[in-house]
Structures are given as structure tokens and as C-alpha cells.
Design an enzyme around this catalytic site. Structure first.
Site, PDB file in Angstrom:
ATOM      1  N   ALA A 387     106.295  26.022  42.821  1.00  0.00           N
ATOM      2  CA  ALA A 387     105.770  26.607  41.892  1.00  0.00           C
ATOM      3  C   ALA A 387     105.049  26.994  43.497  1.00  0.00           C
ATOM      4  CB  ALA A 387     104.925  25.478  41.515  1.00  0.00           C
ATOM      5  N   LYS A 393     102.417  26.759  51.401  1.00  0.00           N
ATOM      6  CA  LYS A 393     103.987  26.133  51.708  1.00  0.00           C
ATOM      7  C   LYS A 393     105.168  27.553  51.804  1.00  0.00           C
ATOM      8  CE  LYS A 393     102.261  21.792  49.305  1.00  0.00           C
ATOM      9  NZ  LYS A 393     101.132  23.118  48.586  1.00  0.00           N
ATOM     10  N   CYS A 512      99.459  16.304  43.945  1.00  0.00           N
ATOM     11  CA  CYS A 512      98.056  15.829  44.628  1.00  0.00           C
ATOM     12  C   CYS A 512      97.400  15.332  43.449  1.00  0.00           C
ATOM     13  CB  CYS A 512      97.562  17.471  44.852  1.00  0.00           C
ATOM     14  SG  CYS A 512      97.028  18.179  43.302  1.00  0.00           S
TER      15      CYS A 512
END
Length: 760
Positions: A387, A393, A512
Site C-alpha cells: 500500500a 515510505k 496508524c
């Protein structure tokens, strides 16, 4: 021009009085009578003349000598009397006027008249008539080294500091010091009594948090709901509830249970911070009461702005210097990161600086550094980001790998993939391939990765400061659907890793969120369904350990290796990180993630997939001697052919060509195959005709008869061959149109299906 404002307000000057002329005569040395018969009292601003000062000095000395004669001798260590000057008089003291005010009262000055000034009359000239009392003779300051006081409004502290200890005032000063000491002691005692009273109030009094149990009228309750809550009252009640829960045995009211105080605290949190009850209860259960209060309070303030340096283009020191020159106030995030910079203030927009447009940095939360640091990708590896959008990232991994190896950046959303591609180009990541698949398909699409990063979609309970709508829009259904999707994605990530990798074989799972359902429960599910993986150390220098016990549930002890991050402890967004290592192939009887979906099912949402019942694995375990076959990352040729044809049609449309031409080519291909098949089928018929038509002669006949009939049989064989050749094309012509129609019908159906999928 009219009269000015000052002239209008000022008015005429007052007439001179007789006292003024009398003062002038006295200063010149001429005797003058008091017009009123009495001496005018001195004001504060008037100063004594030198003759008056000398007279006062002589009287003060006489009184001091008399007092010293009456006093006993001063003990050793007391201050000696001041030595006399050369002319026999004592040296002048500092602040003589102040000492005289202390020693004498106003009556001592009343006896002084103008006759004392006769000795100085000769020294004054005619030009001195117009001077007044404020004139200061410079000779006086040169002859005497006393400090001149410009006003009588000096502070008491300065007077006490300048006052010297003498035999005359030693008693008064000692009494004054004793009085000050007594005042300080009484003040300290009063302060101690106040502190003691406050402490006894905290320890002894039981706060009334719950109130009375009397039932209120419906009208009163309705009006209370309509009115805005009193925030100050709510905050004090929250602090009181926390204090009671921390020391329940002493501070709780009689007949009240802990659950009542907890429920009251929950309601107050919901009213004060605006959460729904379901989410607030989940968050409160994670912490003690005081820490929960700190967590809710931290969610009300935004986290600091953080940027990540792109080491593919610049160094952090050079970037910091460039931004400081543009008026940005910054500092490093911490010792745990070598690429992060925390921004405090900026005179320029951070998303429009030349450094940003050149790809020297990216705006990224500090907590987003943690999963990549835990994964720690190495150079020349094959890495999958399941994802990837918006690319923070992915580009971080590309920087760590120094643009070597391959990174597959996947995201199921095409709209978010555009931003991902933009960031990859801007930051200069050249080893990245962007793809757009449902991540649960990846074991079938592509596998054999050295490392996989799964930053799973979650409820966002760790980033409430960024998105306050989470407080109200998350309910029980969300915490059932999201964990189901996360479990499927994690199994797919584990299956996509190559356990035989020399440098890798790792999977990092991160969210998160701070809830147990999305973190520890998902990891525990993966450990139970995949016995070929284990949890390892994340390698992160800070963070709290994961839960092993929660609300009556026990998890695997290795969950202590996972890490939790909270905003009230580390000033970063709430985050969870777990690191797996694959130590063997996936067992053949393992429950697999739903991969290899049909093209029509690719567009289904995660919520629709979550509605299916969970598959329970009831297959027997294989024996130790048997080697399980690992068919992970197997290819499906039919599905690949569909993808290939669809891609060809899209490419032809972009070029402006007719995609139906592929159908024509497909029609010609089966005709050619049918023709070859018909030739292959005709050959065995010839063989059969050859076998059937020649008849064997009877055994009873002689050899002579066989020799005579042999030449007659040869023309018959030739005639049979001709007839077979004539019959073959007729049969093929009849069979061809029927088969061609069937093939065309199949192709039309396929074309309709592909059009539907393309529209979706």
C-alpha cells in the site's frame, strides 16, 4: 490665528507674596520679620542652609556625647567611634539630613532663625539674589565626601543599607532587626499553616464527583442536553474522578463502586473532547485513568511538522542550511533518525520552495519513518510495498537501497497512484515499478520478494490530531470490517515473501491505529494461520511493548517484540509496528489469502469481501516424512491471456487503431487450426479404407488363383483412393461453417465480458 490651547488653560500667574520677599532678604543677610508672626513650615523640596546644618551638627554632637556617657562601655567587637577631622570636629556622615530626621523631630528646627546666617552674609554677592534653595554649591561636594540626596522619596531599603551603626542608634537598630525577624517568622508560620490546610483538604475530603441520586424531571434533563456544557466544571470533575480512581480505598464515597466512577469519567471525556461513547471506551481501556487523560489531551494539539531529507539528492546538513537561509526555524527530529528535520516556524510555504520542487525533501510524519527503519531494506533486493501511496515510505526505501534492486510500489487506488508516481519522479527513485492491483492478489500476480512492507489501511485512531472526524465516524462495524481485511492482507504479504532469501525473508506490518483489534489480534491471527513465521525484534530504539494480556485475552508471549507509539509519550502520531521472519515454505494445508480473483471481481471493495464467513482449516496435518508442495506464486495461463488481450486492445485504442482487428485475427487462427486438424483426421480414414477394401483370398484357393486375381485388385484400390479424396473436401466444407460459427459466438461473448470489465 486664535489663542492656543495652552494659553487658554494656563491663565495669569499668581501675584508674589510677602513671604517670597522675606526669604530673599534672609538669603542676602538682611534681617526680615515674618509677615504672619510665625515661621512657615518647611516643605519636602526645601533644603537646609549650611549654617543650619552646622548648628544642627553641634547640637547632635552634644547629645551624642551625653548619651555615650550614660551608656556602658561597648563590648569588644563593636564599632569604634568615628575619628575627628583635623579641625577637631567629627567627620561628616552620609545622608546627614536623614540622620537628623531620625534623631530630632521637627521642633528642633523651629528655633533656627535668620540670625544664624549672618556669618555667611559677606560671602554672597548681588547676583545671588535671584537664586533659590535648589542651587547646590560645588565647593560643598568637594570639601565633604558625603552622598548628596536629590530627593527625600528614597526607598526604605536604601536608607537602611546606608545607615551606619553607632553607639547612639545601636538600640534602635537591634529592636528593628528583632521586629523584622519576628515578622518573617509569623509570615512563614502562616504559609505553613495554609499549606497544611490545603494538604489536609486533598487527603481528607472526598470529592463529590457522582452527585446525588435523586431523579430529575424530564424537563430538567432535556434543558441540560440543549445547553452547552460547562467546560471548567467538566475538567475539574475529570481531575477529581482520576484522583479518586488512583486512591479508591481512601477517596471513594461509601456505597460507590469503581465502575460508577469509570462510567462518569467516560461520559465526561465524551462531553469534553467530543468522542462517541464506543470509541472513547476503547481508548480508555488501553491506559490507566491519568494516562488516558494525557492521551486525549495530546490528541487536541497537532504534531510538529517534519520533513524527510532525500539522500538521493542532498545531505541533511546542506538542506538545513538552505532552509535556514530562507527563514525556516528547524532542528533534527532526534538521535533516532538521521534524515528527519522538525520545523518550528517558516516564512515560506514548505511545499513550494525550490528545494522541495527539486526533490531534496518530502513532507512526511515522523512516525512514518518507523516501518521502513524496521524493514531495513538492503541493496540489490526485491522489495514489495503493498500500500504505497502517496510514496513517502517507497522513496525512503529507494534512498536506503541507493536506487539498486527493484521496488514494486502497489496501490489499489488509481487516483492515489497518480500522486505516488509524481513523488517517485520528483525524488528521483529510478528502481521503482508502480502497479495497481488489489494487494490480496499478489501471491498469484508476483512473488518471491526478499522483503515486504504492509502499511495496512486502518481506523486512524492514532492520527486524531490530523483528522478529528475519527472521534465520531467510527463505530462497531468499522472495527469488524477493517481487522478482517488486515488479516487477509497480512497473509498475502507472508505468502509473497521468499523464505529462502539469503538477505531477507522479512515482513513488516504497521498501522496508524492504537486499538487491539487492528494490531495484536491481527498479528496473533497470522501466527496461528502461518506456523512458518515468527516475530523478531524491530530494531527501533524506542516505543512501548505490545500487549500480551488485554481484557481477559492472552496473546503469544512473542508479541512483546512488537512496538507501540503514543502521541503523549513520544510526540509522534499513534503507531504500531510488528516484524515477521519467514523461516519455511507455506504449508500445503494452510488457509490462503484470497488471491487470483477473476477480472470481474477485482473491483470489489474490502467491505464486500469482509462479509463472507471466515474459512476454518479442517484438513489433517501432513506427516513429518512428507514434504509439502509449495505452489505459492503459481501462474494461471488463462487469466494471463485475458490480461494480455486487454492490454493489447488498450494499446491499440491509444494509437487510434480499431481493437476489433484482434477479433479478426483470432477468427483466422481457429480456421487455420481447423484445416490442419481436418488434414490430420483424413489420414486415418485413408488407412481404414486401405484396411477395409482389400479382401483376403480364401485359404482353399491355390497360389495360381491368387496370382491371377492380384492384378485385378490393384485398379480397385486406385478407384477407392479417388473416391475418398472427392468425399473429404465435401465433409470438411460442411464441418467448417458450423465450427466457425461456434468460435465466433464464443469470441463475441468474451468481447462483451471484456467491455463490461473495462467500464467498471
Amino acid at each position: 490665528m486664535g489663542v492656543g490651547r495652552r494659553m487658554q488653560k494656563q491663565g495669569a500667574p499668581e501675584p508674589l507674596s510677602e513671604e517670597h520677599f522675606a526669604n530673599l532678604k534672609r538669603k542676602k543677610g538682611i534681617p526680615a520679620d515674618d509677615p504672619r508672626g510665625a515661621e512657615v513650615p518647611r516643605t519636602k523640596k526645601q533644603r537646609t542652609s549650611r549654617a543650619e546644618i552646622r548648628a544642627l551638627k553641634s547640637s547632635a554632637e552634644a547629645k551624642a556625647k551625653a548619651a555615650a556617657a550614660r551608656q556602658p562601655k561597648v563590648a569588644i567587637g563593636a564599632k569604634k567611634a568615628l575619628p575627628a577631622s583635623k579641625n577637631g570636629k567629627p567627620r561628616p556622615k552620609k545622608d546627614e539630613d536623614e540622620e537628623m530626621n531620625d534623631e530630632f523631630d521637627a521642633s528642633a528646627l523651629d528655633g533656627i532663625d535668620g540670625s544664624d546666617d549672618d556669618m555667611d552674609a559677606g560671602k554672597l554677592g548681588d547676583d545671588f539674589l535671584d537664586s533659590d534653595d535648589s542651587v547646590y554649591d560645588s565647593d560643598q561636594g568637594a570639601n565633604t565626601k558625603e552622598k548628596f540626596v536629590f530627593s527625600d522619596d528614597e526607598d526604605d531599603d536604601e536608607e537602611e543599607r546606608d545607615e551606619k551603626l553607632t553607639a547612639a542608634n545601636i538600640e534602635g537598630l537591634s529592636r528593628k532587626l528583632d521586629q523584622e525577624r519576628e515578622d518573617e517568622e509569623t509570615a512563614n508560620a502562616a504559609e505553613l499553616r495554609e499549606d497544611a490546610a490545603l494538604q489536609t483538604n486533598i487527603d481528607g475530603d472526598k470529592p463529590d464527583v457522582l452527585g446525588e441520586d435523586d431523579e430529575e424531571d424530564d424537563l430538567v434533563t432535556k434543558t441540560k442536553k440543549l445547553l452547552a456544557p460547562d467546560l471548567q466544571m467538566l475538567r475539574t470533575r475529570i481531575t477529581d474522578s482520576i484522583r479518586v480512581l488512583e486512591d479508591f480505598s481512601k477517596l471513594a464515597e461509601e456505597g460507590r463502586s469503581r465502575a460508577e466512577y469509570t462510567n462518569q469519567l467516560l461520559k465526561d471525556f465524551c462531553a469534553y473532547y467530543g468522542y462517541n461513547e464506543y470509541l472513547a471506551e476503547k481508548l480508555i481501556n488501553l491506559f490507566p485513568a491519568r494516562e488516558a487523560f494525557a492521551f486525549f489531551e495530546a490528541n487536541e494539539t497537532a504534531r510538529p511538522i517534519v520533513i524527510r531529507t532525500n539522500t538521493l539528492r542532498t545531505h541533511r546538513r546542506d538542506l538545513a542550511q538552505a532552509l535556514i537561509n530562507r527563514g525556516v526555524t528547524l532542528e533534527p527530529v532526534g538521535k533516532w533518525s538521521k534524515v528527519g528535520l522538525q520545523i518550528f516556524d517558516s516564512n515560506v510555504p514548505l511545499g513550494a520552495t525550490p528545494e522541495y520542487l527539486a526533490g531534496h525533501y518530502i513532507l512526511q510524519a515522523a512516525s512514518s519513518f518507523l516501518p521502513v527503519m524496521a524493514l531495513c531494506p538492503q541493496e540489490n533486493e526485491r522489495v514489495l510495498d503493498m500500500a504505497a501511496a502517496p510514496g513517502g515510505k517507497t522513496t525512503h526505501m529507494a534512498a536506503l537501497m541507493k536506487n539498486t534492486g527493484v521496488i514494486f510500489a502497489n496501490d489499489p487506488s488509481k487516483a492515489r497512484s497518480k500522486g505516488l508516481i509524481g513523488n517517485i519522479h520528483r525524488l528521483g527513485a529510478r528502481n521503482t515499478v508502480v502497479c495497481n492491483y488489489d494487494a490480496r492478489e499478489f501471491p498469484r500476480v508476483l512473488g518471491g520478494f526478499d522483503r515486504v512492507l504492509l502499511d495496512a489501511p486502518c481506523s486512524g485512531t492514532g492520527v486524531i490530531a490530523k483528522d478529528p472526524s475519527v472521534k465520531t465516524n467510527k463505530d462497531e462495524k468499522d472495527f469488524m470490517v477493517l481487522p478482517h481485511t488486515q488479516k487477509q492482507l497480512l497473509l498475502a504479504a507472508i505468502d509473497s515473501v521468499n523464505h529462502a532469501s539469503k538477505t531477507g525473508g522479512y515482513v513488516v506490518y504497521s498501522t496508524c491505529s492504537v486499538t487491539i483489534e487492528e494490531n495484536e489480534q491481527v498479528v496473533a491471527y497470522a501466527l496461528s494461520r502461518r506456523p512458518n513465521v515468527k516475530l523478531v525484534e524491530t530494531g527501533l530504539p524506542f516505543g512501548k511493548e505490545g500487549f500480551t494480556h488485554y481484557m481477559g485475552k492472552d496473546f503469544h508471549p512473542s508479541l512483546k517484540l512488537t512496538r507501540r507509539f503514543y502521541p503523549h509519550l513520544y510526540n509522534v502520531d499513534g503507531f504500531y509496528v510488528a516484524k515477521f521472519q519467514k523461516i519455511g515454505p507455506t504449508p500445503a494445508n494452510a488457509v490462503r489469502a484470497p488471491g487470483g480473483l477473476d477480472s470481474n471481481k477485482v473491483a470489489k471493495t474490502a467491505s464486500a469481501a469482509a462479509g463472507d464467513d471466515e474459512v476454518v482449516d479442517k484438513t489433517p496435518v501432513t506427516e513429518e516424512g512428507e514434504e509439502p508442495t509449495d505452489d505459492f506464486a503459481a501462474f494461471d495461463d488463462e487469466e494471463d491471456q485475458d490480461y494480455i488481450t486487454r492490454a493489447k486492445r488498450n494499446a491499440m485504442r491509444r494509437r487510434g487503431l480499431d481493437p476489433k482487428a484482434l477479433n479478426r485475427v483470432a477468427k483466422k487462427a481457429p480456421e487455420a487450426t481447423e484445416a490442419t486438424d481436418s488434414k490430420d483426421t483424413s489420414e486415418p480414414k485413408d488407412v481404414e479404407s486401405k484396411k477395409v477394401e482389400p479382401k483376403e483370398p480364401k485359404k482353399a484357393e491355390s497360389k495360381k488363383v491368387e496370382s491371377k486375381e492380384a492384378p485385378k485388385a490393384e485398379p480397385k484400390k486406385a478407384e477407392a483412393k479417388k473416391e475418398a479424396k472427392k468425399a473429404e473436401p465435401k465433409e470438411a466444407k460442411k464441418a467448417e461453417p458450423k465450427e466457425a460459427k461456434k468460435v465466433e459466438a464464443k469470441e463475441v461473448k468474451k468481447a462483451k465480458k471484456t467491455k463490461k470489465t473495462e467500464k467498471k
